[in-house]
Write a protein that holds these residues in place. Sequence first.
Motif, PDB file in Angstrom:
ATOM      1  N   LYS A  54       1.038  -1.112  -0.102  1.00 37.47           N
ATOM      2  CA  LYS A  54      -0.146  -0.121  -0.068  1.00 37.47           C
ATOM      3  C   LYS A  54       0.957   1.457  -0.002  1.00 37.47           C
ATOM      4  O   LYS A  54       2.045   1.217  -0.207  1.00 37.47           O
ATOM      5  CB  LYS A  54      -0.961  -0.097   1.094  1.00 37.47           C
ATOM      6  CG  LYS A  54      -1.963  -1.308   1.005  1.00 37.47           C
ATOM      7  CD  LYS A  54      -3.040  -1.269   1.851  1.00 37.47           C
ATOM      8  CE  LYS A  54      -4.160  -2.383   1.590  1.00 37.47           C
ATOM      9  NZ  LYS A  54      -5.088  -2.523   2.515  1.00 37.47           N
ATOM     10  N   VAL A  74       0.503  -9.025   2.620  1.00 36.43           N
ATOM     11  CA  VAL A  74       0.273  -7.405   2.822  1.00 36.43           C
ATOM     12  C   VAL A  74       0.984  -6.506   3.474  1.00 36.43           C
ATOM     13  O   VAL A  74       1.342  -6.830   4.612  1.00 36.43           O
ATOM     14  CB  VAL A  74      -1.185  -7.191   3.072  1.00 36.43           C
ATOM     15  CG1 VAL A  74      -1.762  -5.625   3.010  1.00 36.43           C
ATOM     16  CG2 VAL A  74      -2.222  -8.030   2.314  1.00 36.43           C
ATOM     17  N   GLU A  76       0.883  -2.854   5.031  1.00 43.36           N
ATOM     18  CA  GLU A  76      -0.034  -1.813   4.857  1.00 43.36           C
ATOM     19  C   GLU A  76       0.480  -0.261   4.831  1.00 43.36           C
ATOM     20  O   GLU A  76       1.953  -0.390   4.713  1.00 43.36           O
ATOM     21  CB  GLU A  76      -0.896  -1.546   6.234  1.00 43.36           C
ATOM     22  CG  GLU A  76      -1.639  -2.807   6.293  1.00 43.36           C
ATOM     23  CD  GLU A  76      -3.199  -2.634   5.508  1.00 43.36           C
ATOM     24  OE1 GLU A  76      -3.217  -1.653   4.957  1.00 43.36           O
ATOM     25  OE2 GLU A  76      -3.801  -3.521   5.764  1.00 43.36           O
ATOM     26  N   VAL A  77       0.055   0.786   4.671  1.00 39.57           N
ATOM     27  CA  VAL A  77       0.576   2.041   4.297  1.00 39.57           C
ATOM     28  C   VAL A  77       1.649   2.450   5.363  1.00 39.57           C
ATOM     29  O   VAL A  77       1.519   2.223   6.650  1.00 39.57           O
ATOM     30  CB  VAL A  77      -0.608   3.185   4.722  1.00 39.57           C
ATOM     31  CG1 VAL A  77      -0.165   4.639   4.526  1.00 39.57           C
ATOM     32  CG2 VAL A  77      -1.754   2.869   3.629  1.00 39.57           C
ATOM     33  N   GLY A  79       4.461   1.104   5.778  1.00 35.96           N
ATOM     34  CA  GLY A  79       5.208   0.010   6.246  1.00 35.96           C
ATOM     35  C   GLY A  79       6.659  -0.043   5.450  1.00 35.96           C
ATOM     36  O   GLY A  79       7.058   0.725   4.628  1.00 35.96           O
ATOM     37  N   HIS A  91       0.891 -10.523   7.091  1.00 39.93           N
ATOM     38  CA  HIS A  91       0.182  -9.138   7.099  1.00 39.93           C
ATOM     39  C   HIS A  91       0.999  -8.362   8.288  1.00 39.93           C
ATOM     40  O   HIS A  91       0.952  -8.458   9.323  1.00 39.93           O
ATOM     41  CB  HIS A  91      -1.207  -9.177   7.507  1.00 39.93           C
ATOM     42  CG  HIS A  91      -2.112  -7.897   7.314  1.00 39.93           C
ATOM     43  ND1 HIS A  91      -3.149  -8.042   6.318  1.00 39.93           N
ATOM     44  CD2 HIS A  91      -2.012  -6.755   7.599  1.00 39.93           C
ATOM     45  CE1 HIS A  91      -3.514  -6.604   6.284  1.00 39.93           C
ATOM     46  NE2 HIS A  91      -3.009  -5.845   7.102  1.00 39.93           N
ATOM     47  N   GLY A  93       1.261  -4.579   9.421  1.00 39.12           N
ATOM     48  CA  GLY A  93       0.188  -3.415   9.719  1.00 39.12           C
ATOM     49  C   GLY A  93       0.805  -2.158   9.359  1.00 39.12           C
ATOM     50  O   GLY A  93       2.011  -2.083   9.004  1.00 39.12           O
ATOM     51  N   ARG A  94       0.050  -1.117   9.507  1.00 38.82           N
ATOM     52  CA  ARG A  94       0.278   0.371   9.208  1.00 38.82           C
ATOM     53  C   ARG A  94       1.446   0.927   9.950  1.00 38.82           C
ATOM     54  O   ARG A  94       1.439   0.627  11.298  1.00 38.82           O
ATOM     55  CB  ARG A  94      -0.968   1.174   9.129  1.00 38.82           C
ATOM     56  CG  ARG A  94      -0.896   2.749   8.967  1.00 38.82           C
ATOM     57  CD  ARG A  94      -2.077   3.457   9.132  1.00 38.82           C
ATOM     58  NE  ARG A  94      -2.006   4.606   8.556  1.00 38.82           N
ATOM     59  CZ  ARG A  94      -2.623   5.113   7.480  1.00 38.82           C
ATOM     60  NH1 ARG A  94      -3.417   4.423   6.849  1.00 38.82           N
ATOM     61  NH2 ARG A  94      -2.467   6.282   6.993  1.00 38.82           N
ATOM     62  N   ALA A 112      -0.002  -2.505  13.681  1.00 42.35           N
ATOM     63  CA  ALA A 112       0.250  -1.112  13.551  1.00 42.35           C
ATOM     64  C   ALA A 112       1.572  -0.734  14.401  1.00 42.35           C
ATOM     65  O   ALA A 112       1.421  -1.059  15.651  1.00 42.35           O
ATOM     66  CB  ALA A 112      -0.743  -0.232  13.588  1.00 42.35           C
TER      67      ALA A 112
END
Length: 201
Positions: A54, A74, A76-77, A79, A91, A93-94, A112
């Motif tokens: 992201k 994934v 996230e933003v 990362g 995964h 997290g942000r 996150a």
Amino acid sequence: MLKVYSINGITPVVDPTAFVHPSAILIGDVIVGPRCYIGPAASLRGDFGRLVLKEGVNVQDTCVMHGFPDSDTVVEVDGHIGHGAVLHGCHVGRNALVGMNAVVMDGAVIGADSIVAAMAFVKAGMEIPPRSLVVGTPARVLRQVTDEELAWKVEGTRQYQELAVRSLQTMQETAPLSAPEANRPRLVLGKVEPLYKVKGK
């Protein structure tokens, strides 16, 4: 020229504002969002599961991303994935950081604002709470990330977002010089220090 390969009719997606180094390899179901940086020799293999980066993510040199069929890996933003790290079906997290040569396995979730230390091994299915400092092999939560550590992480990620811009604007393949120039210039960048120096002040 980017090394981007389709497989089974699925082609990687790279946002025009992202920088992907020409020596990185992207295969199949890979989605690279805005303002991302993908470093030299990174391998993003979306030939089984989907890989999603992201906005503002950096995946540094020699990192590997992969996953099992029907899985999503994934980041996230904002990362931040350090040199040589391996992400497999996990995964992130942000605003989390995965340190150099760390491994994050299938089904693991990094909360996150967390920091996974260099060389840590996050086992399959492990769930890391937000804002955790994670260390060791196998990984364990050591404590909460401090305000100072989080600020350091945010600044480092910002530097990589700026590197994506600098790379798009100025990086070019060239021949080496035979000797340093007189008064050779240095890169002029914002001040970012290693965390041990920041904490030592």
